[in-house]
Motif scaffolding. Structure first.
Motif, PDB file in Angstrom:
ATOM      1  N   VAL A  44     -35.290  -4.622  14.993  1.00 21.35           N
ATOM      2  CA  VAL A  44     -34.807  -4.663  16.071  1.00 21.35           C
ATOM      3  C   VAL A  44     -35.870  -5.288  16.727  1.00 21.35           C
ATOM      4  N   VAL A  95     -27.723 -10.441  15.088  1.00 23.95           N
ATOM      5  CA  VAL A  95     -27.127  -9.576  16.129  1.00 23.95           C
ATOM      6  C   VAL A  95     -27.635  -9.848  17.529  1.00 23.95           C
ATOM      7  N   LEU A 106     -27.455  -8.879  21.164  1.00 23.74           N
ATOM      8  CA  LEU A 106     -26.757  -7.969  22.160  1.00 23.74           C
ATOM      9  C   LEU A 106     -26.463  -8.647  23.596  1.00 23.74           C
ATOM     10  N   CYS A 114     -24.111  -2.303  22.552  1.00 24.13           N
ATOM     11  CA  CYS A 114     -24.357  -2.209  21.198  1.00 24.13           C
ATOM     12  C   CYS A 114     -23.481  -2.191  20.281  1.00 24.13           C
ATOM     13  N   THR A 117     -22.077  -5.017  17.329  1.00 23.09           N
ATOM     14  CA  THR A 117     -22.026  -4.845  15.904  1.00 23.09           C
ATOM     15  C   THR A 117     -20.546  -4.686  15.409  1.00 23.09           C
ATOM     16  N   VAL A 137     -31.522  -7.661  15.029  1.00 22.53           N
ATOM     17  CA  VAL A 137     -31.033  -7.614  16.501  1.00 22.53           C
ATOM     18  C   VAL A 137     -32.154  -8.326  17.315  1.00 22.53           C
TER      19      VAL A 137
END
Length: 185
Positions: A13, A41, A43, A92, A96, A107
């Motif tokens: 993250v 990923v 956000l 989130c 995902t 992330v």
């Protein structure tokens, strides 16, 4: 695929201020781990997509780092806060939900404690990485302080109270990520 079915993945993250180079570091990290086992990923993608749909805007332009996004940034932040206040994990989950299945995720843009909490709650191995750059370097990359943007939770929510596993200083030096402390279960 439900979160419980992919709980064993390793999740990096990343967090940092605007123009600190989070995407740049994420791509370097992905290359070091291997793109065949590591997915990104974002956000901000679902936030911008939902905002674009609801406001009749160009989603692809909102994804860019150009001036179009800056025109709408303040309103998009307020709109997103309203959604998060109702459901802290909303974005989130969107980010995902349909992501390709990789054993490692990065992330790229956590901004709030609720983002960090979501991943720590739902995944067994979470590695927290802070990306930092000096204000001078960020300015060279196009940043200038904007009241109501750079002094609100979306920029400052992770400035304190997080025990980062790694802090990466990204001040235009050659950034090499060669050793990564992670293992797959």
């Amino acid at each position: 695929m439900s979160v419980s079915m992919i709980r064993e993945r390793t999740v990096f993250v990343l967090s940092g201020k605007r123009k600190s180079g989070k995407d740049f570091v994420a791509e370097k990290l992905q290359n070091a781990i291997g793109g065949h086992i590591c997915g990104l990923v974002r956000l901000s993608g679902p936030i911008k997509q939902q905002y674009a749909q609801e406001h009749g805007l160009d989603f692809q332009s909102l994804l860019s780092s150009g001036p179009y996004k800056e025109i709408y940034r303040d309103d998009m932040i307020k709109w997103g806060e309203t959604r998060r206040n109702r459901d802290p994990g909303y974005f989130c989950r969107l980010a995902t939900h349909d992501v390709e299945i990789f054993p490692v995720w990065i992330v790229t843009d956590a901004r709030r404690k609720t983002d960090v909490e979501y991943f720590k709650k739902n995944f067994s191995k979470v590695i927290l990485v802070r990306v930092e750059a000096s204000d001078e370097v960020r300015s060279e990359r196009g940043w200038s302080f904007a009241p109501g943007i750079d002094d609100v939770e979306s920029e400052c929510g992770l400035d304190a109270g997080i025990d980062w596993d790694h802090i990466i200083i990204n001040n235009n030096e050659v950034l090499e990520i060669t050793e990564i402390e992670w293992t797959m279960k």
